[in-house]
Design a protein around this motif. Structure first.
Motif, PDB file in Angstrom:
ATOM      1  N   SER A  76       0.844  -1.200   0.000  1.00 22.53           N
ATOM      2  CA  SER A  76       0.000   0.000   0.000  1.00 22.53           C
ATOM      3  C   SER A  76       0.875   1.244   0.000  1.00 22.53           C
ATOM      4  O   SER A  76       1.880   1.309   0.718  1.00 22.53           O
ATOM      5  N   ARG A  77       0.476   2.233  -0.775  1.00 23.54           N
ATOM      6  CA  ARG A  77       1.231   3.492  -0.839  1.00 23.54           C
ATOM      7  C   ARG A  77       1.195   4.244   0.490  1.00 23.54           C
ATOM      8  O   ARG A  77       1.979   5.160   0.708  1.00 23.54           O
ATOM      9  N   HIS A  78       0.262   3.865   1.354  1.00 22.60           N
ATOM     10  CA  HIS A  78       0.144   4.534   2.644  1.00 22.60           C
ATOM     11  C   HIS A  78       1.001   3.879   3.729  1.00 22.60           C
ATOM     12  O   HIS A  78       1.004   4.349   4.866  1.00 22.60           O
ATOM     13  N   ASP A  79       1.713   2.823   3.351  1.00 18.93           N
ATOM     14  CA  ASP A  79       2.580   2.132   4.312  1.00 18.93           C
ATOM     15  C   ASP A  79       3.974   2.755   4.248  1.00 18.93           C
ATOM     16  O   ASP A  79       4.726   2.534   3.297  1.00 18.93           O
ATOM     17  N   GLU A  80       4.318   3.523   5.253  1.00 18.40           N
ATOM     18  CA  GLU A  80       5.590   4.237   5.271  1.00 18.40           C
ATOM     19  C   GLU A  80       6.778   3.323   5.573  1.00 18.40           C
ATOM     20  O   GLU A  80       7.935   3.750   5.470  1.00 18.40           O
ATOM     21  N   THR A  81       6.516   2.082   5.933  1.00 15.35           N
ATOM     22  CA  THR A  81       7.607   1.186   6.327  1.00 15.35           C
ATOM     23  C   THR A  81       8.164   0.377   5.157  1.00 15.35           C
ATOM     24  O   THR A  81       9.140  -0.363   5.328  1.00 15.35           O
ATOM     25  N   LEU A  82       7.588   0.510   3.962  1.00 14.32           N
ATOM     26  CA  LEU A  82       8.016  -0.308   2.832  1.00 14.32           C
ATOM     27  C   LEU A  82       9.430   0.044   2.385  1.00 14.32           C
ATOM     28  O   LEU A  82       9.796   1.222   2.315  1.00 14.32           O
ATOM     29  N   PRO A  83      10.234  -0.955   2.018  1.00 14.56           N
ATOM     30  CA  PRO A  83      11.536  -0.697   1.400  1.00 14.56           C
ATOM     31  C   PRO A  83      11.349   0.004   0.046  1.00 14.56           C
ATOM     32  O   PRO A  83      10.248  -0.027  -0.528  1.00 14.56           O
ATOM     33  N   PRO A  84      12.412   0.621  -0.497  1.00 12.45           N
ATOM     34  CA  PRO A  84      12.278   1.416  -1.732  1.00 12.45           C
ATOM     35  C   PRO A  84      11.653   0.672  -2.909  1.00 12.45           C
ATOM     36  O   PRO A  84      10.785   1.216  -3.596  1.00 12.45           O
ATOM     37  N   ALA A  90       4.119   0.028  -4.883  1.00 15.90           N
ATOM     38  CA  ALA A  90       2.916   0.455  -4.162  1.00 15.90           C
ATOM     39  C   ALA A  90       2.373   1.772  -4.696  1.00 15.90           C
ATOM     40  O   ALA A  90       1.153   1.996  -4.698  1.00 15.90           O
ATOM     41  N   GLU A  91       3.254   2.648  -5.168  1.00 16.84           N
ATOM     42  CA  GLU A  91       2.827   3.961  -5.648  1.00 16.84           C
ATOM     43  C   GLU A  91       1.954   3.871  -6.896  1.00 16.84           C
ATOM     44  O   GLU A  91       1.180   4.787  -7.193  1.00 16.84           O
ATOM     45  N   VAL A  92       2.063   2.777  -7.653  1.00 15.98           N
ATOM     46  CA  VAL A  92       1.331   2.680  -8.921  1.00 15.98           C
ATOM     47  C   VAL A  92       0.292   1.559  -8.913  1.00 15.98           C
ATOM     48  O   VAL A  92      -0.302   1.252  -9.955  1.00 15.98           O
ATOM     49  N   THR A  93       0.080   0.937  -7.749  1.00 14.63           N
ATOM     50  CA  THR A  93      -0.863  -0.186  -7.666  1.00 14.63           C
ATOM     51  C   THR A  93      -1.818   0.009  -6.493  1.00 14.63           C
ATOM     52  O   THR A  93      -1.799   1.024  -5.812  1.00 14.63           O
ATOM     53  N   ASN A  94      -2.685  -0.980  -6.305  1.00 15.05           N
ATOM     54  CA  ASN A  94      -3.604  -1.057  -5.164  1.00 15.05           C
ATOM     55  C   ASN A  94      -4.456   0.209  -5.002  1.00 15.05           C
ATOM     56  O   ASN A  94      -4.437   0.852  -3.944  1.00 15.05           O
ATOM     57  N   PRO A  95      -5.234   0.551  -6.029  1.00 18.28           N
ATOM     58  CA  PRO A  95      -6.031   1.779  -5.950  1.00 18.28           C
ATOM     59  C   PRO A  95      -7.120   1.749  -4.883  1.00 18.28           C
ATOM     60  O   PRO A  95      -7.565   2.797  -4.413  1.00 18.28           O
TER      61      PRO A  95
END
Length: 235
Positions: A76-84, A90-95
């Protein structure tokens, strides 16, 4: 990046090759079940090299709703813990901002594409997917779900194995890709070329041949290399 520093095409079989053949198979699987790329919900299990390339090409082909699942859960783009790397996906998926495990991602999905690990998908979860689901379990040699068990619930099943119908093998993409790149004197492998190659592979399967057990041509089909080379050259 290597592609940016060289003046020759850089083609990765497990990334570009796999993505091309997966898109070709998906195109024909959706023809079987009467669905469009732009209207489906897809789940991709695996956010590594193959998974990221598959997602990139699917988005370019018009798929609008893709959820990527890996060991961290649904990206999820809202998950700040994701690795790069996962954050870029995440920025382009899971709308719809789906969270949770793989079963949560599969709820109502039309398509599952696995490039991850053996046994991560339970066959009993497939009925939770949309009507006439498509399941591509591509982990090799042991897929995400046993193809025979998946076939009890899914409309179309594919794997990376030669002992089941619908083998998705990246060898279908080359030598045609290389021949086309050489003919075109290309300096790069573009997304447009890969989309054209996928369309060419899908098109080798004619309407009268197409069925749930035959969505992708054999690796020995004589027309595939020429069709792919022509598509790459003109793409």
């Amino acid at each position: 990046r290597l592609r940016e520093t060289l003046d020759i095409p850089v083609f990765h079989d497990d990334q570009h090759g796999t993505a091309i053949v997966v898109l070709a198979a998906l195109t024909n699987a959706l023809r079987v079940v009467g669905k469009d790329l732009s209207s489906i919900r897809a789940v991709v299990s695996g956010a590594g090299a193959a998974g990221s390339a598959i997602v990139t090409l699917m988005l370019a082909a018009g798929v609008e709703d893709v959820v990527v699942y890996d060991r961290l859960g649904c990206l999820s783009r809202h998950d700040e813990t994701l690795p790069p790397a996962q954050r870029r996906l995440a920025e382009v998926t899971n709308p719809r901002d789906v969270r949770g495990d793989l079963r949560a991602a599969l709820d109502g999905a039309d398509v599952f594409i696995g490039v991850s690990a053996p046994g991560v998908l339970e066959a009993e979860w497939i009925p939770d997917m949309a009507e006439d689901p498509v399941v591509f379990a591509l982990a090799n040699p042991d897929p995400e779900v046993d193809p025979a068990e998946a076939a009890k619930h899914a409309a179309v099943v594919a794997s990376g194995r030669s002992d089941y119908p619908n083998q998705i093998n990246n060898v279908l993409a080359f030598p045609g890709v290389f021949r086309g790149l050489l003919d075109a004197r290309a300096t790069d492998v573009t997304v447009e070329m890969m989309l054209a190659a996928a369309e060419a592979i899908a098109g080798v399967v004619t309407d009268d041949q197409l069925n749930p057990s035959f969505i992708i041509p054999s690796v020995f089909h004589p027309d595939v290399p020429t069709a792919v080379a022509t598509a790459i050259r003109e793409g």
